[in-house]
Design an enzyme around this catalytic site. Sequence first.
Site, PDB file in Angstrom:
ATOM      1  N   SER A  12       0.848  -1.190   0.000  1.00  0.00           N
ATOM      2  CA  SER A  12       0.000   0.000   0.000  1.00  0.00           C
ATOM      3  C   SER A  12       0.885   1.243   0.000  1.00  0.00           C
ATOM      4  O   SER A  12       1.687   1.440   0.918  1.00  0.00           O
ATOM      5  CB  SER A  12      -0.885   0.028   1.245  1.00  0.00           C
ATOM      6  OG  SER A  12      -1.404   1.341   1.403  1.00  0.00           O
ATOM      7  N   HIS A  37      -1.232  -1.321  -4.289  1.00  0.00           N
ATOM      8  CA  HIS A  37      -2.509  -1.009  -3.635  1.00  0.00           C
ATOM      9  C   HIS A  37      -2.577   0.490  -3.343  1.00  0.00           C
ATOM     10  O   HIS A  37      -1.674   1.058  -2.718  1.00  0.00           O
ATOM     11  CB  HIS A  37      -2.599  -1.822  -2.347  1.00  0.00           C
ATOM     12  CG  HIS A  37      -3.900  -1.717  -1.621  1.00  0.00           C
ATOM     13  ND1 HIS A  37      -5.004  -2.482  -1.939  1.00  0.00           N
ATOM     14  CD2 HIS A  37      -4.274  -0.966  -0.560  1.00  0.00           C
ATOM     15  CE1 HIS A  37      -6.004  -2.200  -1.118  1.00  0.00           C
ATOM     16  NE2 HIS A  37      -5.582  -1.269  -0.266  1.00  0.00           N
ATOM     17  N   ASP A  39      -4.791   3.507  -1.707  1.00  0.00           N
ATOM     18  CA  ASP A  39      -5.846   3.761  -0.733  1.00  0.00           C
ATOM     19  C   ASP A  39      -6.430   5.158  -0.900  1.00  0.00           C
ATOM     20  O   ASP A  39      -5.785   6.157  -0.561  1.00  0.00           O
ATOM     21  CB  ASP A  39      -5.276   3.603   0.686  1.00  0.00           C
ATOM     22  CG  ASP A  39      -5.099   2.142   1.060  1.00  0.00           C
ATOM     23  OD1 ASP A  39      -6.069   1.377   0.914  1.00  0.00           O
ATOM     24  OD2 ASP A  39      -3.986   1.768   1.481  1.00  0.00           O
ATOM     25  N   MET A  41      -9.114   7.840   0.256  1.00  0.00           N
ATOM     26  CA  MET A  41      -9.922   8.173   1.443  1.00  0.00           C
ATOM     27  C   MET A  41     -10.509   9.575   1.306  1.00  0.00           C
ATOM     28  O   MET A  41      -9.838  10.480   0.797  1.00  0.00           O
ATOM     29  CB  MET A  41      -9.046   8.122   2.701  1.00  0.00           C
ATOM     30  CG  MET A  41      -8.332   6.785   2.888  1.00  0.00           C
ATOM     31  SD  MET A  41      -7.479   6.726   4.463  1.00  0.00           S
ATOM     32  CE  MET A  41      -6.603   5.172   4.300  1.00  0.00           C
ATOM     33  N   HIS A  70      -8.419   0.976  -3.838  1.00  0.00           N
ATOM     34  CA  HIS A  70      -9.332   0.731  -2.721  1.00  0.00           C
ATOM     35  C   HIS A  70     -10.038   2.040  -2.385  1.00  0.00           C
ATOM     36  O   HIS A  70      -9.420   2.963  -1.852  1.00  0.00           O
ATOM     37  CB  HIS A  70      -8.495   0.210  -1.534  1.00  0.00           C
ATOM     38  CG  HIS A  70      -9.275  -0.071  -0.298  1.00  0.00           C
ATOM     39  ND1 HIS A  70      -8.663  -0.355   0.905  1.00  0.00           N
ATOM     40  CD2 HIS A  70     -10.607  -0.130  -0.060  1.00  0.00           C
ATOM     41  CE1 HIS A  70      -9.592  -0.568   1.831  1.00  0.00           C
ATOM     42  NE2 HIS A  70     -10.778  -0.428   1.262  1.00  0.00           N
ATOM     43  N   MET A  72     -12.231   4.121  -0.254  1.00  0.00           N
ATOM     44  CA  MET A  72     -12.863   4.306   1.056  1.00  0.00           C
ATOM     45  C   MET A  72     -13.584   5.645   1.001  1.00  0.00           C
ATOM     46  O   MET A  72     -13.187   6.628   1.649  1.00  0.00           O
ATOM     47  CB  MET A  72     -11.789   4.264   2.161  1.00  0.00           C
ATOM     48  CG  MET A  72     -11.276   2.858   2.401  1.00  0.00           C
ATOM     49  SD  MET A  72      -9.700   2.813   3.266  1.00  0.00           S
ATOM     50  CE  MET A  72      -8.590   2.981   1.867  1.00  0.00           C
ATOM     51  N   MET A 141     -11.320  -6.385   5.464  1.00  0.00           N
ATOM     52  CA  MET A 141     -10.506  -5.435   6.220  1.00  0.00           C
ATOM     53  C   MET A 141     -10.139  -6.059   7.569  1.00  0.00           C
ATOM     54  O   MET A 141     -11.016  -6.480   8.326  1.00  0.00           O
ATOM     55  CB  MET A 141     -11.270  -4.135   6.467  1.00  0.00           C
ATOM     56  CG  MET A 141     -11.580  -3.298   5.232  1.00  0.00           C
ATOM     57  SD  MET A 141     -10.137  -2.811   4.271  1.00  0.00           S
ATOM     58  CE  MET A 141      -9.169  -1.914   5.482  1.00  0.00           C
ATOM     59  N   GLY A 148      -2.843   3.595   8.105  1.00  0.00           N
ATOM     60  CA  GLY A 148      -1.865   2.521   8.095  1.00  0.00           C
ATOM     61  C   GLY A 148      -1.367   2.261   9.514  1.00  0.00           C
ATOM     62  O   GLY A 148      -1.635   3.037  10.435  1.00  0.00           O
ATOM     63  N   GLY A 149      -0.664   1.158   9.686  1.00  0.00           N
ATOM     64  CA  GLY A 149       0.021   0.889  10.937  1.00  0.00           C
ATOM     65  C   GLY A 149      -0.852   0.504  12.109  1.00  0.00           C
ATOM     66  O   GLY A 149      -0.436   0.617  13.259  1.00  0.00           O
ATOM     67  N   ASP A 177      -6.543  -6.762   4.223  1.00  0.00           N
ATOM     68  CA  ASP A 177      -5.970  -5.425   4.239  1.00  0.00           C
ATOM     69  C   ASP A 177      -5.936  -4.885   5.666  1.00  0.00           C
ATOM     70  O   ASP A 177      -6.984  -4.644   6.262  1.00  0.00           O
ATOM     71  CB  ASP A 177      -6.828  -4.522   3.332  1.00  0.00           C
ATOM     72  CG  ASP A 177      -6.229  -3.146   3.136  1.00  0.00           C
ATOM     73  OD1 ASP A 177      -5.134  -2.880   3.663  1.00  0.00           O
ATOM     74  OD2 ASP A 177      -6.884  -2.334   2.449  1.00  0.00           O
ATOM     75  N   GLY A 178      -4.717  -4.716   6.168  1.00  0.00           N
ATOM     76  CA  GLY A 178      -4.551  -4.067   7.469  1.00  0.00           C
ATOM     77  C   GLY A 178      -3.811  -4.934   8.470  1.00  0.00           C
ATOM     78  O   GLY A 178      -4.203  -6.069   8.742  1.00  0.00           O
ATOM     79  N   GLY A 199       1.202  -2.262   4.113  1.00  0.00           N
ATOM     80  CA  GLY A 199       1.783  -0.931   3.994  1.00  0.00           C
ATOM     81  C   GLY A 199       3.030  -0.823   4.842  1.00  0.00           C
ATOM     82  O   GLY A 199       4.162  -0.938   4.362  1.00  0.00           O
TER      83      GLY A 199
HETATM   84  C1  DX5 Z   1      -6.271   1.055   5.780  1.00  0.00           C
HETATM   85  C2  DX5 Z   1      -5.817   0.840   4.350  1.00  0.00           C
HETATM   86  C3  DX5 Z   1      -4.704  -0.130   4.250  1.00  0.00           C
HETATM   87  C4  DX5 Z   1      -3.460   0.297   4.956  1.00  0.00           C
HETATM   88  C5  DX5 Z   1      -2.685  -0.897   5.377  1.00  0.00           C
HETATM   89  O1  DX5 Z   1      -7.352   1.891   5.794  1.00  0.00           O
HETATM   90  O2  DX5 Z   1      -6.882   0.363   3.554  1.00  0.00           O
HETATM   91  O3  DX5 Z   1      -4.440  -0.477   2.900  1.00  0.00           O
HETATM   92  O4  DX5 Z   1      -2.655   1.130   4.214  1.00  0.00           O
HETATM   93  O5  DX5 Z   1      -1.604  -0.472   6.123  1.00  0.00           O
HETATM   94  P1  DX5 Z   1      -0.846  -1.409   7.152  1.00  0.00           P
HETATM   95  O6  DX5 Z   1      -0.320  -2.584   6.350  1.00  0.00           O
HETATM   96  O7  DX5 Z   1       0.210  -0.523   7.672  1.00  0.00           O
HETATM   97  O8  DX5 Z   1      -1.850  -1.855   8.163  1.00  0.00           O
HETATM   98 ZN    ZN Z   2      -6.456  -0.529   1.511  1.00  0.00          ZN
END
Ligand code: DX5
Ligand code: ZN
Length: 228
Positions: A12, A37, A39, A41, A70, A72, A141, A148-149, A177-178, A199
């Site tokens: 990501s 990927h 993201d 938002m 993705h 969101m 999810m 992230g993180g 994802d996540g 990510g």
């Molecule tokens: C969260 C995103 C993920 C995110 C994953 O809302 O959809 O794609 O970047 O990040 P990590 O791998 O750090 O959880």
């Molecule tokens: Zn994502």
Amino acid sequence: MEFDRKIKIAPSILSADFANFSQEIQCVEAEGADWIHVDVMDGHFVPNLTFGPPLCAAIRPHIKTVMDVHLMISPVDQYIDAFAEAGADILTAHLEAGPHVHRTLQAIRGAGCKAGLALNPGTGIEDLDYLLDMVDLICVMTVNPGFGGQKFIHSQVEKVRKLRAMIGDRPIHIEIDGGITPETAPLMTAAGADVLVAGSAVFKGGSVDNPAPYGENIRAIRAAAATA
Ligand code: DX5
Ligand code: ZN
């Protein structure tokens, strides 16, 4: 895009250097990423803002693999054509993003993209019966979307196991994802996931000037996933 269930690692770019997307993408692809990927938002469906179609169009020429977008965002339907025109291979919308998910999936395929459907951790799979023939990917999810993180939510392992049984022989990817790391990845591949978004676990320790850690991180996740 040919369908197969080989394990795919999808870094990501939410965890990449935002001032340097083209090189970051080149680096992770050179280091073994299968998909990229992206993201998106909107600060409304999720409490964070990232980027829209122009950024996707700008990075598209730098992606040699698969552009996995993705969304969101809510509402989503009015933006589908713009993301398709920006070059998304896969467009994933959330089941929770509106009342007309069937229409959304029709619109995504109608725009020429593979259709993905994402489920928040609190959403069950009961409502998927009448959607399975309209999707190419289901994204489970494993954190609440937005950042992230975050920490992996274990209850989603069982959801993936049930979903895998529900899908049967249909050519549908299960993406997670996540919070994916070498520790959590094998739980999910054992349960039936084939696309692993990561990510922070991919980008940690590296940079465009020092991309070798990206490769080490990707190989560590892939090797752990393969032990499942
Ligand atoms: C969260 C995103 C993920 C995110 C994953 O809302 O959809 O794609 O970047 O990040 P990590 O791998 O750090 O959880
Ligand atoms: Zn994502």
